[in-house]
Design a protein around this motif. Sequence first.
Motif, PDB file in Angstrom:
ATOM      1  N   ARG A  50     -18.251  10.448 -10.599  1.00  0.00           N
ATOM      2  CA  ARG A  50     -18.598   9.053 -10.848  1.00  0.00           C
ATOM      3  C   ARG A  50     -19.898   8.895 -11.619  1.00  0.00           C
ATOM      4  O   ARG A  50     -20.036   7.990 -12.441  1.00  0.00           O
ATOM      5  CB  ARG A  50     -18.680   8.313  -9.512  1.00  0.00           C
ATOM      6  CG  ARG A  50     -18.788   6.826  -9.637  1.00  0.00           C
ATOM      7  CD  ARG A  50     -18.509   6.143  -8.317  1.00  0.00           C
ATOM      8  NE  ARG A  50     -17.134   6.351  -7.882  1.00  0.00           N
ATOM      9  CZ  ARG A  50     -16.550   5.676  -6.891  1.00  0.00           C
ATOM     10  NH1 ARG A  50     -17.244   4.770  -6.251  1.00  0.00           N
ATOM     11  NH2 ARG A  50     -15.306   5.922  -6.550  1.00  0.00           N
ATOM     12  N   PHE A  56     -13.535   2.979  -0.491  1.00  0.00           N
ATOM     13  CA  PHE A  56     -13.186   2.410  -1.791  1.00  0.00           C
ATOM     14  C   PHE A  56     -12.916   0.919  -1.713  1.00  0.00           C
ATOM     15  O   PHE A  56     -13.245   0.174  -2.634  1.00  0.00           O
ATOM     16  CB  PHE A  56     -11.950   3.139  -2.341  1.00  0.00           C
ATOM     17  CG  PHE A  56     -11.659   2.856  -3.782  1.00  0.00           C
ATOM     18  CD1 PHE A  56     -12.453   3.391  -4.783  1.00  0.00           C
ATOM     19  CD2 PHE A  56     -10.583   2.054  -4.151  1.00  0.00           C
ATOM     20  CE1 PHE A  56     -12.186   3.132  -6.118  1.00  0.00           C
ATOM     21  CE2 PHE A  56     -10.309   1.800  -5.481  1.00  0.00           C
ATOM     22  CZ  PHE A  56     -11.112   2.341  -6.472  1.00  0.00           C
ATOM     23  N   GLU A 113      -8.396  11.502  -8.489  1.00  0.00           N
ATOM     24  CA  GLU A 113      -9.316  11.791  -9.594  1.00  0.00           C
ATOM     25  C   GLU A 113     -10.553  12.530  -9.108  1.00  0.00           C
ATOM     26  O   GLU A 113     -11.083  13.410  -9.807  1.00  0.00           O
ATOM     27  CB  GLU A 113      -9.744  10.487 -10.266  1.00  0.00           C
ATOM     28  CG  GLU A 113      -8.639   9.757 -11.012  1.00  0.00           C
ATOM     29  CD  GLU A 113      -9.153   8.452 -11.615  1.00  0.00           C
ATOM     30  OE1 GLU A 113     -10.390   8.299 -11.736  1.00  0.00           O
ATOM     31  OE2 GLU A 113      -8.324   7.599 -11.951  1.00  0.00           O
ATOM     32  N   GLU A 114     -11.040  12.177  -7.933  1.00  0.00           N
ATOM     33  CA  GLU A 114     -12.319  12.711  -7.460  1.00  0.00           C
ATOM     34  C   GLU A 114     -12.174  13.949  -6.584  1.00  0.00           C
ATOM     35  O   GLU A 114     -13.148  14.651  -6.341  1.00  0.00           O
ATOM     36  CB  GLU A 114     -13.073  11.610  -6.706  1.00  0.00           C
ATOM     37  CG  GLU A 114     -13.441  10.439  -7.626  1.00  0.00           C
ATOM     38  CD  GLU A 114     -14.198   9.332  -6.931  1.00  0.00           C
ATOM     39  OE1 GLU A 114     -14.111   9.246  -5.690  1.00  0.00           O
ATOM     40  OE2 GLU A 114     -14.871   8.548  -7.622  1.00  0.00           O
ATOM     41  N   GLU A 143     -13.236  -0.626 -11.719  1.00  0.00           N
ATOM     42  CA  GLU A 143     -13.464   0.802 -11.916  1.00  0.00           C
ATOM     43  C   GLU A 143     -13.939   1.495 -10.651  1.00  0.00           C
ATOM     44  O   GLU A 143     -13.545   2.607 -10.359  1.00  0.00           O
ATOM     45  CB  GLU A 143     -14.503   1.002 -13.030  1.00  0.00           C
ATOM     46  CG  GLU A 143     -14.935   2.441 -13.234  1.00  0.00           C
ATOM     47  CD  GLU A 143     -13.819   3.334 -13.736  1.00  0.00           C
ATOM     48  OE1 GLU A 143     -13.933   4.569 -13.587  1.00  0.00           O
ATOM     49  OE2 GLU A 143     -12.843   2.808 -14.277  1.00  0.00           O
ATOM     50  N   HIS A 144     -14.790   0.810  -9.900  1.00  0.00           N
ATOM     51  CA  HIS A 144     -15.373   1.451  -8.726  1.00  0.00           C
ATOM     52  C   HIS A 144     -14.853   0.887  -7.422  1.00  0.00           C
ATOM     53  O   HIS A 144     -15.507   0.965  -6.407  1.00  0.00           O
ATOM     54  CB  HIS A 144     -16.901   1.329  -8.770  1.00  0.00           C
ATOM     55  CG  HIS A 144     -17.495   2.053  -9.924  1.00  0.00           C
ATOM     56  ND1 HIS A 144     -17.407   3.411 -10.078  1.00  0.00           N
ATOM     57  CD2 HIS A 144     -18.153   1.605 -11.017  1.00  0.00           C
ATOM     58  CE1 HIS A 144     -18.015   3.774 -11.202  1.00  0.00           C
ATOM     59  NE2 HIS A 144     -18.465   2.705 -11.778  1.00  0.00           N
ATOM     60  N   LYS A 186      -7.659   6.835  -7.065  1.00  0.00           N
ATOM     61  CA  LYS A 186      -9.040   7.251  -7.317  1.00  0.00           C
ATOM     62  C   LYS A 186      -9.361   8.536  -6.575  1.00  0.00           C
ATOM     63  O   LYS A 186     -10.086   9.400  -7.090  1.00  0.00           O
ATOM     64  CB  LYS A 186      -9.999   6.129  -6.881  1.00  0.00           C
ATOM     65  CG  LYS A 186     -11.399   6.280  -7.453  1.00  0.00           C
ATOM     66  CD  LYS A 186     -11.387   6.135  -8.968  1.00  0.00           C
ATOM     67  CE  LYS A 186     -12.786   6.219  -9.545  1.00  0.00           C
ATOM     68  NZ  LYS A 186     -12.788   6.128 -11.003  1.00  0.00           N
TER      69      LYS A 186
END
Length: 310
Positions: A128, A182, A110-111, A22-23, A107
């Motif tokens: 997050r 990431f 998304e952010e 996930e992270h 990701k």
Amino acid sequence: MLVVVLILCSCVFLQATPEVPEHGAFKHSESHYKDGIHNPVFDQEALLGSHNVDDLAELPNDVRIKRLRNLAKSHDSNNNDIIELDELKEWILQSFRMLDREEAMEKLQEEDENGDKKVTFAEILGKRHGYGEEDLPLLENYERGDEDVDVLELINDDKKRFLAADLDKDGALSQEEYVAYFQPYDFPHMFQVEMERSMHDIDKDADGFISMEEFIGENVDDETRISEMTNFEELDKDKDGKLTPDELRPWALPDNEDVAKEEAEHLLNMCDLDRDGKLSIEEIVNKEEEFIGSSATDYGRTLHFVRDEL
């Protein structure tokens, strides 16, 4: 392409998408084996450079074969129509970089709330963790034992990683900087902050060393305990029953070079039928028709975009 030979040789017909952390901070070494068994999906990804797999049976035979030949040929660096071990290793390393970037860009989208192809820490904090920067002073006032203290530690870890990745110090991560944030394991400028995080997470008594019990962790089953004990003993080079940061480093920051070399040797062992230590372009292409006759037609997205002429 080598994935054709691999799947044909191993007779494994799978269509799967691996779990993605996930992270981020995804270690390629972690997906190399699944439940102690070599993961065939890892082989596909190591050569395709993508987690996404599509059925290409709709492509005309001549187009598919031509693209397959060109894709394999693109990794023949000395242009001798042979894929040698070093070329295969570099192919895999290139795929690892593509996999890391693919995950990171998903990701980032998304952010990246304002769509400027950059990510600020405020955007990460909101997406997050669900907080604004104005909330941080309140979190810092929590007493030890409050449930949000763990959240604050995660936020602080993210902030340190963000600052290390922000090489131009403009307060926002570009796409390339975000890949390092990431997936930090292939970026030397990220190593120190990652080692500090790993030591902080595992070194529960804060004595600067990792004991076996700290390394194994709590509430693990017997099989996991035995496996982690073996890992600990291999890392403990001086056999003093504890790990220094230097001894922990190969576990905390696994070297993609080592994983790629092991995977290249595995692929050759599986598919080098004449045992000459290499694979010819023609050998790879000649397996294509047999492969298409099976149910495993998952070459992945790569062949959709390979040029018909190099």
